[in-house]
Design an enzyme around this catalytic site. Sequence first.
Site, PDB file in Angstrom:
ATOM      1  N   SER A 104       0.682  -0.934   0.081  1.00 54.09           N
ATOM      2  CA  SER A 104       0.303  -0.027   0.078  1.00 54.09           C
ATOM      3  C   SER A 104       0.893   1.240   0.082  1.00 54.09           C
ATOM      4  CB  SER A 104      -0.924   0.092   1.294  1.00 54.09           C
ATOM      5  OG  SER A 104      -0.245   0.028   2.541  1.00 54.09           O
ATOM      6  N   HIS A 108       2.011  12.375   0.009  1.00 55.08           N
ATOM      7  CA  HIS A 108       1.504  13.693   0.258  1.00 55.08           C
ATOM      8  C   HIS A 108       2.462  14.719  -0.289  1.00 55.08           C
ATOM      9  CE1 HIS A 108      -2.005  12.166   2.620  1.00 55.08           C
ATOM     10  NE2 HIS A 108      -1.010  11.421   3.246  1.00 55.08           N
ATOM     11  N   HIS A 118      -2.859   7.625  -3.853  1.00 56.82           N
ATOM     12  CA  HIS A 118      -2.932   6.209  -3.142  1.00 56.82           C
ATOM     13  C   HIS A 118      -3.060   5.061  -4.015  1.00 56.82           C
ATOM     14  CE1 HIS A 118      -5.780   2.862  -1.548  1.00 56.82           C
ATOM     15  NE2 HIS A 118      -4.833   3.032  -0.658  1.00 56.82           N
ATOM     16  N   ASN A 120      -3.004   0.321  -3.477  1.00 56.12           N
ATOM     17  CA  ASN A 120      -3.021  -0.793  -2.700  1.00 56.12           C
ATOM     18  C   ASN A 120      -3.575  -1.891  -3.538  1.00 56.12           C
ATOM     19  OD1 ASN A 120      -4.630  -2.939  -1.157  1.00 56.12           O
ATOM     20  ND2 ASN A 120      -3.667  -1.566   0.340  1.00 56.12           N
ATOM     21  N   TYR A 121      -2.629  -2.867  -3.403  1.00 57.17           N
ATOM     22  CA  TYR A 121      -2.707  -4.330  -4.134  1.00 57.17           C
ATOM     23  C   TYR A 121      -2.380  -5.313  -3.187  1.00 57.17           C
ATOM     24  CZ  TYR A 121      -3.275  -1.829  -8.165  1.00 57.17           C
ATOM     25  OH  TYR A 121      -3.985  -0.662  -9.204  1.00 57.17           O
ATOM     26  N   ARG A 122      -3.538  -6.328  -3.046  1.00 58.43           N
ATOM     27  CA  ARG A 122      -3.374  -7.299  -1.919  1.00 58.43           C
ATOM     28  C   ARG A 122      -3.900  -8.703  -2.528  1.00 58.43           C
ATOM     29  NH1 ARG A 122      -6.979  -3.397  -1.693  1.00 58.43           N
ATOM     30  NH2 ARG A 122      -9.171  -3.858  -1.615  1.00 58.43           N
ATOM     31  N   HIS A 152      -6.765   8.123 -15.130  1.00 58.21           N
ATOM     32  CA  HIS A 152      -7.624   7.266 -15.520  1.00 58.21           C
ATOM     33  C   HIS A 152      -7.345   6.617 -16.702  1.00 58.21           C
ATOM     34  CE1 HIS A 152     -11.416   8.007 -12.592  1.00 58.21           C
ATOM     35  NE2 HIS A 152     -10.726   9.069 -12.636  1.00 58.21           N
ATOM     36  N   HIS A 182     -20.582  10.882   5.302  1.00 56.41           N
ATOM     37  CA  HIS A 182     -20.822  12.009   6.198  1.00 56.41           C
ATOM     38  C   HIS A 182     -20.645  13.489   5.747  1.00 56.41           C
ATOM     39  CE1 HIS A 182     -16.525  11.432   6.990  1.00 56.41           C
ATOM     40  NE2 HIS A 182     -16.648  12.767   7.541  1.00 56.41           N
TER      41      HIS A 182
END
Length: 348
Positions: A104, A108, A118, A120-122, A152, A182
């Site tokens: 991951s 910044h 960001h 992430n590969y799992r 993209h 939220h």
Amino acid sequence: MSSSQDKANLPANNSRARAKKLVLELQDEICAGLETIDGEGKFLEESWERPEGGGGRSRVLKDGKIFEQGGVNFSEVHGNELPPSIISQRPEAKGHSWFATGTSMVLHPKNPYIPTVHLNYRYFEAGPVWWFGGGADLTPFYPYLSDTRHFHSCHKNACDTIDKDLHKVFKPWCDEYFFLKHRNETRGVGGIFYDYQDGSGLLYKGQNANGKASKIAKELGEYSLNWENLFSLAKACGQAFLPSYEPIIKKRKNQSFSTKERDFQLYRRGRYAEFNLVWDRGTIFGLQTNGRTESILMSLPPLARWEYGYKPEENSREALLTDLFTKPQDWFTDKSLEKRCLTHQALD
């Protein structure tokens, strides 16, 4: 399901070793590329062990020329008792020992005109249950339509090397997942996201049965992808990251900015922190499995700010972000986006 289908959905014999090797190599490639891009900053590595089984290596770059802070993690953890977040999604995994590995990354940048990003590969196994998950998403503060389209496009092309229908589902799934309920806004401009991909059933395996990703997946019907297909998908998407991000840095790194832009960047970083602490499943999984807290919370920005009742000035560059770039868009097909961005000098 027929016996031939059962066989097709079995993982490779050396699945765990291959998945671990893949994410380790991705970590190495990405860190080397980012150090070259930054020109000054270097990643410091810290290895750690998990008492219940497994461990990882965390790499963090601080106070570089480009990056204020960035981290690229690798972990390989295993155990006998599954966390509640997994059992609730895949109850058939209960009672089996489990294995999970992944990489991951969160970056910044200092300059508000360079987006946060960001990745992430799992991979996960528990008895007969296995799946791949992953994705990458872009979070600009002062966005440009050309940057968004480039990011993209790179990830769509990576998905297309496996199957041209994948991106049709993974793009809206990303918009859906990286959504602050939220705040009623997306975390950024999205990218791709997929989870629980085991080569069977519908491509969409999320929780919003009435969403766009679910609708498209139902129209496409059930898919039959095998372990090798999904392994190749993770590899292709992981290797698409640097080409998707480096050109954006080169275009934006020398743009000047004032205290106003910096303050807005810090304000929007607050949204990033809110998502990661409240909604992100990876954070929840890591904390539930007694992962390394420093590594789990590495994704948080080094500085952020909150301001009660903040509203951007009407027709401002800041308002363009909240009005247009924190809502799901069809970045390529909606031609009205170009006119709106051109008005704010946010086209290229």
